[in-house]
Write a protein that holds these residues in place. Structure first.
Motif, short mmCIF file in Angstrom:
data_model
loop_
_atom_site.label_atom_id
_atom_site.label_comp_id
_atom_site.label_asym_id
_atom_site.label_seq_id
_atom_site.Cartn_x
_atom_site.Cartn_y
_atom_site.Cartn_z
N LEU A 175 0.81 -1.37 -0.07
CA LEU A 175 -0.11 -0.04 0.00
C LEU A 175 0.70 1.22 -0.01
O LEU A 175 1.80 1.35 0.94
CB LEU A 175 -0.73 -0.20 0.95
CG LEU A 175 -1.73 1.11 1.25
CD1 LEU A 175 -2.99 1.07 0.40
CD2 LEU A 175 -2.49 1.25 2.81
N VAL A 176 0.95 2.01 -1.00
CA VAL A 176 1.73 3.23 -1.19
C VAL A 176 0.68 4.45 -0.74
O VAL A 176 -0.30 4.67 -1.36
CB VAL A 176 2.06 3.27 -2.49
CG1 VAL A 176 3.08 4.62 -2.69
CG2 VAL A 176 2.81 2.25 -3.10
N ASP A 177 1.26 5.09 0.29
CA ASP A 177 0.61 6.37 0.71
C ASP A 177 1.30 7.53 0.26
O ASP A 177 2.34 7.98 0.91
CB ASP A 177 0.41 6.31 2.26
CG ASP A 177 -0.62 7.35 2.88
OD1 ASP A 177 -1.08 8.51 2.17
OD2 ASP A 177 -1.19 7.18 3.79
N LEU A 178 0.80 8.43 -0.74
CA LEU A 178 1.38 9.26 -1.31
C LEU A 178 1.50 10.54 -0.44
O LEU A 178 2.39 11.13 -0.49
CB LEU A 178 0.68 9.71 -2.73
CG LEU A 178 1.32 9.01 -3.84
CD1 LEU A 178 1.01 7.51 -3.99
CD2 LEU A 178 0.34 9.61 -5.08
N THR A 179 0.52 10.36 0.63
CA THR A 179 0.64 11.83 1.44
C THR A 179 1.89 11.71 2.69
O THR A 179 1.97 12.49 3.12
CB THR A 179 -0.55 11.84 2.44
OG1 THR A 179 -0.82 10.65 3.13
CG2 THR A 179 -1.89 11.86 1.48
N ARG A 180 2.55 10.39 2.61
CA ARG A 180 3.63 10.28 3.32
C ARG A 180 4.81 10.49 2.81
O ARG A 180 6.06 10.51 3.36
CB ARG A 180 3.69 8.80 4.15
CG ARG A 180 2.38 8.75 5.06
CD ARG A 180 2.47 7.11 5.69
NE ARG A 180 1.55 6.89 6.67
CZ ARG A 180 1.43 5.89 7.17
NH1 ARG A 180 2.12 4.94 7.38
NH2 ARG A 180 0.46 5.73 8.20
N CYS A 181 4.84 10.07 1.34
CA CYS A 181 6.24 10.23 0.49
C CYS A 181 6.74 11.41 0.61
O CYS A 181 5.93 12.65 0.39
CB CYS A 181 6.11 9.59 -0.78
SG CYS A 181 7.48 9.84 -1.86
N ILE A 182 8.20 11.63 0.96
CA ILE A 182 8.84 12.86 1.03
C ILE A 182 9.77 12.78 -0.29
O ILE A 182 10.54 13.92 -0.29
CB ILE A 182 9.62 12.95 2.38
CG1 ILE A 182 10.51 11.71 2.69
CG2 ILE A 182 8.54 13.24 3.58
CD1 ILE A 182 11.41 11.95 3.97
N GLY A 183 9.78 11.94 -1.11
CA GLY A 183 10.68 12.14 -2.38
C GLY A 183 12.26 12.04 -1.84
O GLY A 183 13.00 12.49 -2.56
N CYS A 184 12.61 11.19 -0.82
CA CYS A 184 13.92 10.86 -0.51
C CYS A 184 14.67 10.08 -1.41
O CYS A 184 15.98 10.10 -1.61
CB CYS A 184 13.92 10.43 0.99
SG CYS A 184 13.42 8.95 1.18
N ARG A 185 13.80 9.06 -2.37
CA ARG A 185 14.39 8.21 -3.13
C ARG A 185 15.29 7.04 -2.64
O ARG A 185 15.98 6.41 -3.21
CB ARG A 185 15.38 9.02 -4.31
CG ARG A 185 14.34 9.86 -5.22
CD ARG A 185 15.27 10.58 -6.15
NE ARG A 185 15.91 9.82 -7.10
CZ ARG A 185 17.08 10.20 -7.88
NH1 ARG A 185 17.55 11.10 -7.51
NH2 ARG A 185 17.44 9.11 -8.65
N SER A 186 15.00 7.06 -1.22
CA SER A 186 15.58 5.72 -0.81
C SER A 186 15.31 4.45 -1.34
O SER A 186 16.03 3.65 -1.30
CB SER A 186 15.29 5.72 1.01
OG SER A 186 15.63 6.98 1.60
N CYS A 187 13.97 4.56 -1.60
CA CYS A 187 13.48 3.22 -2.44
C CYS A 187 14.33 2.98 -3.68
O CYS A 187 14.59 1.74 -3.90
CB CYS A 187 11.88 3.34 -2.46
SG CYS A 187 11.53 4.71 -3.37
#
Lengths: 316, 153
Positions: A45-57
């Motif tokens: 489940l991807v919650d876009l409201t939590r993503c900070i764009g750090c690109r760790s993934c």
């Protein structure tokens, strides 16, 4: 006309066979359409409201899958800029997943969205592949076997999310590159994929797809102002293992809302069901017609000949 | 090599001293059990984070981070639907409820039980970042990675 194959009997048998085939294919088709994915299969489940764009993934994926190093570092924000064609990044043979940035009028800050294979419940890539290079595993992953791939790239066209990428640098040893849910290294051992483990804000939640749907609905229900009331992937393309919650309408952050709600295979199933019928019944049917027609012709000819004979005999 | 360490050592001593003095100066503020915490449960992935508990207690109510476990009424209305003031827990440690491995097989199995309410408790890593970052953004605290974490080699 009282031979073993009378016209009436032939038509009757033909019609019965035709109906039986129709009923048979219909029952099969209904059963296949009801497939709702493997029980207890996993998803994210991807919650876009939590993503900070750090690109760790992205960095974790690169390391886990042994992909070539990126052109610029994983902390370089310049990758968020659109390319010369005005397009955001897409997963390719060097990156199974990419994070893109979106500016929308719905939020006063940029939004980020991770893209990778959505691991459909009934994958179009799998149905399109005529050498069965793809497998949907009971764990939920859509994996790919390079040993049997002939490099036709039909899967790239079939995928409604444009995910499979071709490794053009090895065209003689064809190889499709796409996210495999860390299947062989993690998923089979019950571990979450590398990207999920790396995410600092738990924007990625790993679990059983059914549970994830409940979690997604719970988040929407408890914080209706935070989320739009839609879990992308619940029904899109017949359902995907990866599901997305968003605070802005999904199409604002690059989701394709025109993806059909049923599996892509549904669009060709009706046609494909006719193929065996055409191949088995039509030859017999038309051979029968031909036999009947030529038999009648023969009878007429014989009658004609015998009439002529009798004329000749009476004339004598 | 040794020479370089000789230079480093007094510097480190001084730094430790300063930290000690700062910590000592804060004793007496209403926090328990310690005023300076080393958040090291995720130490295999990040260097430990030195967390000034007393400083944060000046900025936020206990319930902002500890929800209902300290006995305060939870500030989140979603939690407040069930938990009330005085509903304290045996442990106030974050890791008691927020697991280090949130996607362990047994936890995933527990969440599959459709009668369970708490199916969405984030892991420790997620809890820190979601709670810390959202507040830091709101009140203008530091939000850079290396503001809390030592940069990785």
């Amino acid at each position: 006309m009282n031979g073993p194959l009378s016209r009436r009997n032939f038509l009757r048998t033909g019609l019965a066979t035709f109906c039986a085939t129709l009923i048979g294919t219909h029952a099969e088709k209904t059963a296949a359409r009801d497939f709702e994915g493997y029980h207890q299969s996993k998803g994210v489940l991807v919650d876009l409201t939590r993503c900070i764009g750090c690109r760790s993934c992205e960095a974790a994926c690169n390391k886990e899958q042994g992909l070539p190093p990126p052109e610029t570092g994983f902390d370089d924000p310049s990758v968020f800029q659109l390319d010369e064609h005005g397009q955001p990044r897409r997963p390719d043979d060097r990156a199974y997943t990419v994070v893109n940035r979106y500016e929308t009028e719905f939020a006063d800050h940029p939004l980020f969205r991770k893209i990778q294979c959505n691991h459909c419940l009934e994958p179009a890539c799998l149905t399109a592949c005529f050498v069965n290079a793809y497998t949907k595993t009971p764990e939920g992953a859509v994996i790919y076997d390079a040993d049997v791939c002939v490099g036709c790239r039909t899967c790239m066209i079939a995928c409604p999310f444009s995910i499979p990428a071709f490794k053009y640098s090895s065209a003689f040893e064809p190889r499709i590159m796409k996210c495999i849910f860390c299947y062989d290294t993690r998923l089979v051992n019950g571990l979450p994929p590398a990207c999920v483990e790396a995410c600092p804000t738990e924007a990625l939640t790993f679990g059983e797809r059914e549970t994830l749907l409940r979690i997604g609905r719970k988040r929407i229900r408890e914080r209706p102002n935070r989320y739009v009331d839609h879990v992308y992937g619940e029904h899109e393309a017949g359902g995907t293992a990866w599901l997305y919650l968003s605070g802005v309408p999904h199409d604002e952050v690059g989701f394709d809302m025109d993806v059909p709600k049923q599996p892509i295979i549904t669009y060709v199933k009706d046609f494909l069901a006719i193929v065996p019928m055409v191949l088995t019944i039509w030859p017999a049917l038309f051979a029968g017609f031909h036999l009947l027609a030529s038999r009648e012709q023969k009878t007429i000819e014989t009658n004609h000949a015998s009439q002529e004979d009798s004329h000749e005999s009476t004339g004598q | 090599m040794n020479k370089r360490h000789d230079h480093l050592f007094p510097g480190m001593l001084m730094l430790l001293g300063i930290v000690f003095i700062l910590t000592a100066a804060r004793t007496g503020s209403a926090t328990d059990p310690s005023d300076y915490l080393d958040l090291d449960r995720l130490g295999d992935r990040y260097g430990e984070v030195a967390f000034d508990h007393a400083l944060h207690a000046d900025y936020a109510a206990c319930s902002e981070c500890h929800h209902h476990t300290t006995g305060e009424a939870p500030s989140d209305p979603v939690c407040a639907a069930c938990h009330q003031a005085g509903d304290e827990a045996e442990s106030v440690s974050c890791a008691t409820c927020h697991p280090v491995q949130p996607f362990a097989v047994e936890l995933i199995e527990q969440k599959a039980n459709s009668t369970r309410y708490h199916i969405d408790i984030v892991g420790l890593q997620g809890a820190y970042h979601l709670n810390c970052l959202s507040c830091h953004e709101a009140i203008g605290g530091p939000t850079g990675c290396t503001d809390c974490h030592q940069s990785q080699p």
